[in-house]
Design a protein around this motif. Sequence first.
Motif, PDB file in Angstrom:
ATOM      1  N   ASN A   1      62.405  39.645  -8.360  1.00 20.09           N
ATOM      2  CA  ASN A   1      63.246  40.328  -9.322  1.00 20.09           C
ATOM      3  C   ASN A   1      64.258  41.087  -8.676  1.00 20.09           C
ATOM      4  O   ASN A   1      63.861  41.834  -7.960  1.00 20.09           O
ATOM      5  CB  ASN A   1      62.217  41.391 -10.011  1.00 20.09           C
ATOM      6  CG  ASN A   1      62.646  42.323 -11.096  1.00 20.09           C
ATOM      7  OD1 ASN A   1      63.757  42.749 -10.649  1.00 20.09           O
ATOM      8  ND2 ASN A   1      62.201  42.292 -12.158  1.00 20.09           N
TER       9      ASN A   1
ATOM     10  N   ARG B   1      66.169  43.476  -9.926  1.00 22.14           N
ATOM     11  CA  ARG B   1      66.096  44.951 -10.112  1.00 22.14           C
ATOM     12  C   ARG B   1      65.195  45.740  -9.026  1.00 22.14           C
ATOM     13  O   ARG B   1      65.685  46.523  -8.336  1.00 22.14           O
ATOM     14  CB  ARG B   1      65.881  44.956 -11.582  1.00 22.14           C
ATOM     15  CG  ARG B   1      66.737  44.578 -12.486  1.00 22.14           C
ATOM     16  CD  ARG B   1      66.887  45.470 -13.790  1.00 22.14           C
ATOM     17  NE  ARG B   1      68.080  45.086 -14.220  1.00 22.14           N
ATOM     18  CZ  ARG B   1      68.640  46.063 -14.950  1.00 22.14           C
ATOM     19  NH1 ARG B   1      68.435  47.353 -14.721  1.00 22.14           N
ATOM     20  NH2 ARG B   1      70.154  45.744 -15.548  1.00 22.14           N
ATOM     21  N   GLU B   2      64.135  45.194  -8.975  1.00 23.50           N
ATOM     22  CA  GLU B   2      62.987  45.910  -8.073  1.00 23.50           C
ATOM     23  C   GLU B   2      63.575  45.720  -6.712  1.00 23.50           C
ATOM     24  O   GLU B   2      63.531  46.844  -6.099  1.00 23.50           O
ATOM     25  CB  GLU B   2      61.661  45.158  -8.228  1.00 23.50           C
ATOM     26  CG  GLU B   2      61.160  45.410  -9.561  1.00 23.50           C
ATOM     27  CD  GLU B   2      59.777  44.601  -9.655  1.00 23.50           C
ATOM     28  OE1 GLU B   2      59.309  44.139  -8.699  1.00 23.50           O
ATOM     29  OE2 GLU B   2      59.257  44.495 -10.636  1.00 23.50           O
TER      30      GLU B   2
ATOM     31  N   SER C   1      66.213  48.475  -5.937  1.00 20.09           N
ATOM     32  CA  SER C   1      65.557  49.854  -6.149  1.00 20.09           C
ATOM     33  C   SER C   1      65.022  49.722  -4.767  1.00 20.09           C
ATOM     34  O   SER C   1      64.886  50.906  -3.937  1.00 20.09           O
ATOM     35  CB  SER C   1      64.794  50.158  -7.179  1.00 20.09           C
ATOM     36  OG  SER C   1      63.405  49.359  -7.100  1.00 20.09           O
TER      37      SER C   1
END
Length: 338
Positions: A41, A43-44, A47
């Motif tokens: 993923n 997004r993960e 981050s």
Amino acid sequence: MDHELWPSGLRVLVIDNNSSYLKVMEELLIKCSYKVTTYNNVREAMSFIYGNQQTVDLIICDLFFPTEDSLLILQEVTSKFDIPTVIMSSNGDTSTVMKCITNGASDFLIKPLRIEELKNIWQHVFRKQIFEAEHRKCSNAQQHVDHQLSYGAMGITEEATATLDSEIRENNGTVTDIRDLRKSRLSWTMQLHRQFIAAVNSLGADKAVPKKILEIMKVKHLTREQVASHLQKYRLHLRNSTQALHKDDRPSSSGYPNNESSILRTQLNSSSNSLYFDQDGCMEITDYSLPKDDLSSGSECILGERNNYSPECFQDFRWDSDKQGSETTTYIWNFEAE
DNA sequence: CGAGCAATAT
DNA sequence: CATATTGCTC
């Protein structure tokens, strides 16, 4: 993998929405003795990168369906974090490859990846180091030389690697980064050890724990575990030497007072076969240098010039023990013994 | 979680 | 050999 010369532990982050292929990648990379983190993923993954900038050496990212989005991510990662990023995709048409490269990718790999390709992937972060080092060197001393040509295509190998560790890791005699891809293990040089000692002393003997030492030292890519290991050994040697000094008034067997000789002996022992610990690490003298810790994180080049721009200077610094063949780790000790 | 320590591995 | 890792207690 080759023992001392392999950059094992290189921290690779892999992003691919196909979880089973992620698993394959992970296995392959582990076989290369890299450290692997995987995300399916974006997004993960992003981050994670934000929270662990200093902890990711290389990113391998699948080319996702909205190609433009992938390119945006690519741009962001390479420009903001300066982490070398490799794109992989099953589709290898030239225009796609071109777009990736121009958007900052370090390489482009066609998707069923073979382990041979992954084995060589560390070179991208190595290259980055070299270019940074070269760049720093140029901006330091020389204004305008025709560099472009001087390290054009492959001139990287010989000369640049020879000077890499000093160029990359030291700034005014202060070690700021220990990463050296040619070595899998850290070498505690005197400089590094001094910084360690300075940190321990500034914390005070009781509060000196690995985590805080690490914070104070401000050395990139140094891990808490490494500090802990060093601290353990440091305390051990400390204990040994003070113990030896103490029990010294009661000589072992014969009726001699023989104090001095055993002191001398222990000092000789500790300084000759082993380490720098006693030299400036002796904690009995506690606060021998509280103030001059680099609270100013900057550590700029105030003295401006180190005279190391030309090869000739290196020859002046050459120790007679400097036979090219021997490993880098060892001659450091000769330096220290003197 | 992380410190500290000894044993063990590389 | 020095450094890294592991397993355990606190």
